[in-house]
Design a protein around this motif. Structure first.
Motif, PDB file in Angstrom:
ATOM      1  N   PRO A 136      -5.110   1.429  -9.985  1.00 20.76           N
ATOM      2  CA  PRO A 136      -6.081   2.193  -9.184  1.00 20.76           C
ATOM      3  C   PRO A 136      -5.434   2.900  -8.009  1.00 20.76           C
ATOM      4  CG  PRO A 136      -6.892  -0.019  -9.648  1.00 20.76           C
ATOM      5  CD  PRO A 136      -5.464   0.007 -10.069  1.00 20.76           C
ATOM      6  N   TYR A 137      -4.379   2.280  -7.463  1.00 24.16           N
ATOM      7  CA  TYR A 137      -3.689   2.866  -6.321  1.00 24.16           C
ATOM      8  C   TYR A 137      -2.190   2.765  -6.558  1.00 24.16           C
ATOM      9  CZ  TYR A 137      -8.199   1.885  -4.124  1.00 24.16           C
ATOM     10  OH  TYR A 137      -9.534   1.816  -3.844  1.00 24.16           O
ATOM     11  N   ALA A 138      -1.458   3.757  -6.074  1.00 27.25           N
ATOM     12  CA  ALA A 138      -0.006   3.678  -6.015  1.00 27.25           C
ATOM     13  C   ALA A 138       0.393   3.352  -4.577  1.00 27.25           C
ATOM     14  CB  ALA A 138       0.624   4.996  -6.459  1.00 27.25           C
ATOM     15  N   THR A 139       1.545   2.708  -4.433  1.00 29.00           N
ATOM     16  CA  THR A 139       1.952   2.189  -3.130  1.00 29.00           C
ATOM     17  C   THR A 139       3.065   3.032  -2.525  1.00 29.00           C
ATOM     18  OG1 THR A 139       1.538  -0.015  -4.040  1.00 29.00           O
ATOM     19  CG2 THR A 139       2.603   0.100  -1.883  1.00 29.00           C
ATOM     20  N   LEU A 140       2.859   3.485  -1.302  1.00 29.88           N
ATOM     21  CA  LEU A 140       3.917   4.112  -0.510  1.00 29.88           C
ATOM     22  C   LEU A 140       4.248   3.180   0.646  1.00 29.88           C
ATOM     23  CD1 LEU A 140       2.682   7.827  -0.254  1.00 29.88           C
ATOM     24  CD2 LEU A 140       4.219   6.809  -1.941  1.00 29.88           C
ATOM     25  N   TRP A 141       5.527   3.156   1.014  1.00 27.85           N
ATOM     26  CA  TRP A 141       5.956   2.343   2.166  1.00 27.85           C
ATOM     27  C   TRP A 141       6.347   3.287   3.304  1.00 27.85           C
ATOM     28  CZ3 TRP A 141       4.946  -2.617   2.035  1.00 27.85           C
ATOM     29  CH2 TRP A 141       4.879  -3.277   0.806  1.00 27.85           C
ATOM     30  N   SER A 166      -4.533   6.988   3.479  1.00 30.94           N
ATOM     31  CA  SER A 166      -4.625   5.817   2.621  1.00 30.94           C
ATOM     32  C   SER A 166      -6.071   5.583   2.255  1.00 30.94           C
ATOM     33  CB  SER A 166      -4.047   4.584   3.321  1.00 30.94           C
ATOM     34  OG  SER A 166      -4.064   3.462   2.454  1.00 30.94           O
ATOM     35  N   ALA A 167      -6.323   5.361   0.965  1.00 31.81           N
ATOM     36  CA  ALA A 167      -7.687   5.130   0.513  1.00 31.81           C
ATOM     37  C   ALA A 167      -8.263   3.845   1.085  1.00 31.81           C
ATOM     38  CB  ALA A 167      -7.725   5.089  -1.017  1.00 31.81           C
ATOM     39  N   LEU A 168      -7.407   2.888   1.419  1.00 27.07           N
ATOM     40  CA  LEU A 168      -7.860   1.606   1.955  1.00 27.07           C
ATOM     41  C   LEU A 168      -7.472   1.423   3.413  1.00 27.07           C
ATOM     42  CD1 LEU A 168      -6.820  -0.687  -1.033  1.00 27.07           C
ATOM     43  CD2 LEU A 168      -9.069   0.278  -0.583  1.00 27.07           C
ATOM     44  N   GLY A 169      -6.790   2.389   4.004  1.00 28.52           N
ATOM     45  CA  GLY A 169      -6.174   2.159   5.297  1.00 28.52           C
ATOM     46  C   GLY A 169      -4.857   1.446   5.077  1.00 28.52           C
ATOM     47  N   PRO A 170      -3.934   1.513   6.003  1.00 27.02           N
ATOM     48  CA  PRO A 170      -2.619   0.895   5.796  1.00 27.02           C
ATOM     49  C   PRO A 170      -2.696  -0.632   5.834  1.00 27.02           C
ATOM     50  CG  PRO A 170      -2.799   1.764   8.026  1.00 27.02           C
ATOM     51  CD  PRO A 170      -4.043   2.195   7.297  1.00 27.02           C
ATOM     52  N   THR A 171      -1.850  -1.264   5.042  1.00 25.96           N
ATOM     53  CA  THR A 171      -1.672  -2.710   5.104  1.00 25.96           C
ATOM     54  C   THR A 171      -0.251  -3.000   5.556  1.00 25.96           C
ATOM     55  OG1 THR A 171      -1.022  -2.855   2.777  1.00 25.96           O
ATOM     56  CG2 THR A 171      -3.358  -3.057   3.271  1.00 25.96           C
ATOM     57  N   GLN A 172      -0.006  -4.208   6.004  1.00 30.57           N
ATOM     58  CA  GLN A 172       1.242  -4.514   6.696  1.00 30.57           C
ATOM     59  C   GLN A 172       2.162  -5.395   5.862  1.00 30.57           C
ATOM     60  OE1 GLN A 172       1.723  -3.013   9.559  1.00 30.57           O
ATOM     61  NE2 GLN A 172      -0.372  -2.284   9.824  1.00 30.57           N
ATOM     62  N   ALA A 173       3.472  -5.222   6.059  1.00 27.43           N
ATOM     63  CA  ALA A 173       4.482  -6.064   5.425  1.00 27.43           C
ATOM     64  C   ALA A 173       5.696  -6.127   6.341  1.00 27.43           C
ATOM     65  CB  ALA A 173       4.866  -5.522   4.055  1.00 27.43           C
ATOM     66  N   GLY A 174       6.614  -7.037   6.029  1.00 31.65           N
ATOM     67  CA  GLY A 174       7.827  -7.177   6.838  1.00 31.65           C
ATOM     68  C   GLY A 174       7.654  -8.237   7.912  1.00 31.65           C
ATOM     69  N   PRO A 175       8.407  -8.148   9.004  1.00 31.45           N
ATOM     70  CA  PRO A 175       9.429  -7.159   9.346  1.00 31.45           C
ATOM     71  C   PRO A 175      10.829  -7.646   9.005  1.00 31.45           C
ATOM     72  CG  PRO A 175       8.910  -8.459  11.273  1.00 31.45           C
ATOM     73  CD  PRO A 175       8.098  -9.038  10.144  1.00 31.45           C
ATOM     74  N   GLY A 176      11.816  -6.742   9.153  1.00 35.93           N
ATOM     75  CA  GLY A 176      13.212  -7.116   9.013  1.00 35.93           C
ATOM     76  C   GLY A 176      13.886  -7.051  10.368  1.00 35.93           C
ATOM     77  N   LEU A 179       0.806   2.161   2.144  1.00 37.51           N
ATOM     78  CA  LEU A 179      -0.244   3.170   2.059  1.00 37.51           C
ATOM     79  C   LEU A 179      -0.672   3.274   0.594  1.00 37.51           C
ATOM     80  CD1 LEU A 179       1.382   5.951   4.276  1.00 37.51           C
ATOM     81  CD2 LEU A 179      -0.059   4.041   5.003  1.00 37.51           C
ATOM     82  N   TRP A 180      -1.972   3.237   0.350  1.00 39.77           N
ATOM     83  CA  TRP A 180      -2.500   3.203  -1.017  1.00 39.77           C
ATOM     84  C   TRP A 180      -3.133   4.559  -1.340  1.00 39.77           C
ATOM     85  CZ3 TRP A 180      -1.333  -1.346  -3.379  1.00 39.77           C
ATOM     86  CH2 TRP A 180      -1.004  -2.423  -2.559  1.00 39.77           C
ATOM     87  N   LEU A 181      -2.576   5.254  -2.337  1.00 37.94           N
ATOM     88  CA  LEU A 181      -3.067   6.569  -2.735  1.00 37.94           C
ATOM     89  C   LEU A 181      -3.310   6.602  -4.239  1.00 37.94           C
ATOM     90  CD1 LEU A 181      -1.492   7.191   0.037  1.00 37.94           C
ATOM     91  CD2 LEU A 181      -1.346   9.507  -0.831  1.00 37.94           C
ATOM     92  N   PRO A 182      -4.130   7.535  -4.717  1.00 44.08           N
ATOM     93  CA  PRO A 182      -4.306   7.681  -6.167  1.00 44.08           C
ATOM     94  C   PRO A 182      -2.967   7.966  -6.835  1.00 44.08           C
ATOM     95  CG  PRO A 182      -5.992   8.908  -4.980  1.00 44.08           C
ATOM     96  CD  PRO A 182      -5.002   8.453  -3.953  1.00 44.08           C
ATOM     97  N   PRO A 183      -2.699   7.349  -7.982  1.00 42.81           N
ATOM     98  CA  PRO A 183      -1.377   7.522  -8.612  1.00 42.81           C
ATOM     99  C   PRO A 183      -1.068   8.952  -8.991  1.00 42.81           C
ATOM    100  CG  PRO A 183      -2.902   6.364 -10.080  1.00 42.81           C
ATOM    101  CD  PRO A 183      -3.552   6.409  -8.737  1.00 42.81           C
ATOM    102  N   GLY A 184      -2.080   9.754  -9.336  1.00 43.31           N
ATOM    103  CA  GLY A 184      -1.812  11.140  -9.697  1.00 43.31           C
ATOM    104  C   GLY A 184      -1.235  11.953  -8.573  1.00 43.31           C
ATOM    105  N   GLU A 185      -1.426  11.508  -7.316  1.00 43.68           N
ATOM    106  CA  GLU A 185      -0.876  12.227  -6.177  1.00 43.68           C
ATOM    107  C   GLU A 185       0.506  11.725  -5.782  1.00 43.68           C
ATOM    108  OE1 GLU A 185      -3.589  12.228  -2.955  1.00 43.68           O
ATOM    109  OE2 GLU A 185      -5.303  12.878  -4.147  1.00 43.68           O
ATOM    110  N   THR A 191      -9.951  -8.585   2.076  1.00 41.89           N
ATOM    111  CA  THR A 191     -10.773  -9.116   3.165  1.00 41.89           C
ATOM    112  C   THR A 191     -10.143  -8.884   4.525  1.00 41.89           C
ATOM    113  OG1 THR A 191      -9.731 -11.304   2.895  1.00 41.89           O
ATOM    114  CG2 THR A 191     -11.771 -10.896   1.683  1.00 41.89           C
ATOM    115  N   PHE A 192      -8.816  -8.667   4.574  1.00 41.79           N
ATOM    116  CA  PHE A 192      -8.131  -8.391   5.836  1.00 41.79           C
ATOM    117  C   PHE A 192      -6.883  -7.580   5.519  1.00 41.79           C
ATOM    118  CE2 PHE A 192      -4.899  -9.844   9.047  1.00 41.79           C
ATOM    119  CZ  PHE A 192      -5.417  -9.135  10.108  1.00 41.79           C
ATOM    120  N   PRO A 193      -6.717  -6.375   6.095  1.00 41.94           N
ATOM    121  CA  PRO A 193      -5.588  -5.521   5.733  1.00 41.94           C
ATOM    122  C   PRO A 193      -4.262  -5.955   6.333  1.00 41.94           C
ATOM    123  CG  PRO A 193      -6.873  -4.482   7.456  1.00 41.94           C
ATOM    124  CD  PRO A 193      -7.626  -5.724   7.055  1.00 41.94           C
ATOM    125  N   GLY A 194      -4.273  -6.990   7.146  1.00 42.86           N
ATOM    126  CA  GLY A 194      -3.059  -7.389   7.848  1.00 42.86           C
ATOM    127  C   GLY A 194      -2.924  -6.645   9.156  1.00 42.86           C
TER     128      GLY A 194
END
Length: 453
Positions: free
Chosen positions: A386-391, A334-344, A358-364, A283-286
């Protein structure tokens, strides 16, 4: 944590179900030493009949992204990069003289041109200097004074037990060259952390509790749907956020966490325990925001590339000037657009490491070399998410919100690397800050990279 311990995993994923702050790949080292006996970890047993998922991605510079941004990126003007050293893969300085002023970052750079996230090296950087390569299994790095001289210290994989914060062997320490500027602050000043946002002022406005006395900032209006604010306030009496406050308490970098959406690869492990689990819809990507706490001004960060197309354009410009790996570019979508995490927060509180998922198909994303290396992750009972996660990791200056990307990491494979995949390097005084660490330090095993080209 680098090993899949079922109990810890279940607790972590259960927290995610309640929209808690997501786990990020930044490892914050602490000098707390456990006094109990060393624990043991269950060994990972490879599946007897592994069935690797085909990895169809070919992360090369010529592969165009399959998703075209809908907005036209603004041109990014950057000064020319210095020519790379002959025969060296040393990263180049960040633009405009951007540096972290004595705060050093340990950064892992994968070797994507070899179809793997797991191979690569650790580099130390202050934005202008890149010192390395250091071993990829470098763990728990820190600065210290030894015999009156500045040293860079670390352990190798398996020598430092993060869960118990203890070790049986002395650290490896390398004497630093004269004149190397470092901060002697401890990692991430806790008194400058912002932990949530409170509703205040007019409807839709939020205030940041300012440490140490928790006084509220002026009302801030974030670009957050009012329904998200109402739902989070109803459940938590606050909005889930985390931020780094500048030492003068004038500015802050604040992440408002996403609401709902997919989980990382660990979701499939969780489903083995709770088969009917379904993640809530996104509902909200951050959002990542730079805030002027005196005026109440809120801008999307990094301020020099505030939008997703702007960030992609900045990465392309950096890659053209050899400041950012070209092999990273095909994954910056990103299939969903980027979502946010952190910061440090940096040791002095003036910079932050921010993470975008960043959410991408796992095969990629599941590259062939890693699929072969980790058969226990790809057994016959593994169901790809459904998606693999890249940071995508950014370093951002809190004073003005300017920032630059420094690395890209994969959520599944890079957790198997050292605890220094990306983190600020703290300063510890031995033996005061680590009274149970064996001393004296060991000499460096590989040749010191200080004087490398």
């Amino acid at each position: 944590m680098r090993r899949w311990i079922p109990g810890i995993l279940i607790l972590s994923l259960t927290a995610c179900l309640h929209s808690a702050a997501p786990i990020t790949p930044v490892r914050t080292a602490t000098p707390t030493i456990a006094t109990g006996p060393l624990g043991t970890q269950p060994a990972r047993t490879p599946s007897p009949t592994p069935t690797p998922i085909p990895a169809t991605a070919t992360p090369t510079a010529t592969r165009p992204p399959t998703r075209t941004p809908t907005a036209t990126p603004r041109p990014t003007r950057l000064p020319s990069a210095p020519p790379p050293s002959s025969g060296s893969q040393r990263p180049q300085p960040l633009p405009d003289g951007f540096q972290t002023e004595g705060n050093w970052i340990a950064v892992f750079r994968p070797r994507l041109e070899r179809q793997t996230w797991s191979e690569g090296a650790v580099w130390l950087t202050d934005g202008q200097r890149w010192i390395g390569p250091w071993p990829s299994d470098l763990t728990m790095p820190f600065w210290t004074l030894w015999n009156g001289r500045l040293h860079f210290c670390y352990w190798r994989d398996g020598e430092w037990f993060e869960e118990l914060a203890t070790t049986n062997v002395p650290p490896i320490c390398v004497e630093a060259p004269d004149g190397l500027a470092i901060r002697r602050d401890r990692i991430g000043p806790k008194e400058n952390d912002i932990h949530h946002l409170k509703p205040c002022g007019s409807p839709g406005e939020l205030c940041a509790p300012i440490p140490p006395d928790k006084r509220l900032s002026p009302p801030l209006r974030f670009p957050i749907p009012e329904s998200v604010i109402l739902n989070q306030v109803k459940v938590y009496d606050r909005v889930q956020a985390r931020g780094c406050l500048s030492p003068d308490q004038r500015h802050a970098l604040i992440v408002v966490y996403r609401d709902g959406g997919p989980m990382s690869e660990g979701e499939e492990l969780f489903r083995k325990v709770v088969p009917d689990f379904t993640p809530p819809p996104l509902t909200f990507p951050g959002g990542l925001y730079w805030v002027d706490l005196h005026s109440g001004k809120v801008l999307t960060a990094p301020t020099n590339a505030p939008g997703w197309p702007d960030q992609q354009a900045l990465a392309r410009a950096l890659a053209e000037q050899e400041r950012f790996p070209v092999a990273f570019l095909p994954f910056l979508r990103s299939a969903l657009g980027p979502t946010q995490a952190g910061p440090g927060c940096s040791p002095d509180g003036r910079f932050a490491l921010a993470m975008q998922a960043l959410w991408l198909p796992p095969g990629e994303v599941y590259l062939p070399a890693d699929v072969r290396r980790y058969p226990e992750f790809f057994g016959h009972d593994f169901r790809p998410p459904p998606y693999a996660t890249l940071w995508w990791i950014w370093v951002i200056r809190i004073e003005d919100g300017t920032g630059y990307p420094i690395t890209l990491l994969e959520d599944l494979f890079n957790t198997e690397l050292s605890h220094a995949i990306v983190d600020w390097v703290p300063f510890y005084m031995l033996p005061r800050d680590m009274p149970q660490v064996p001393l004296p330090p060991r000499a460096s095993e590989p040749p010191s990279p200080w004087k490398a080209p």
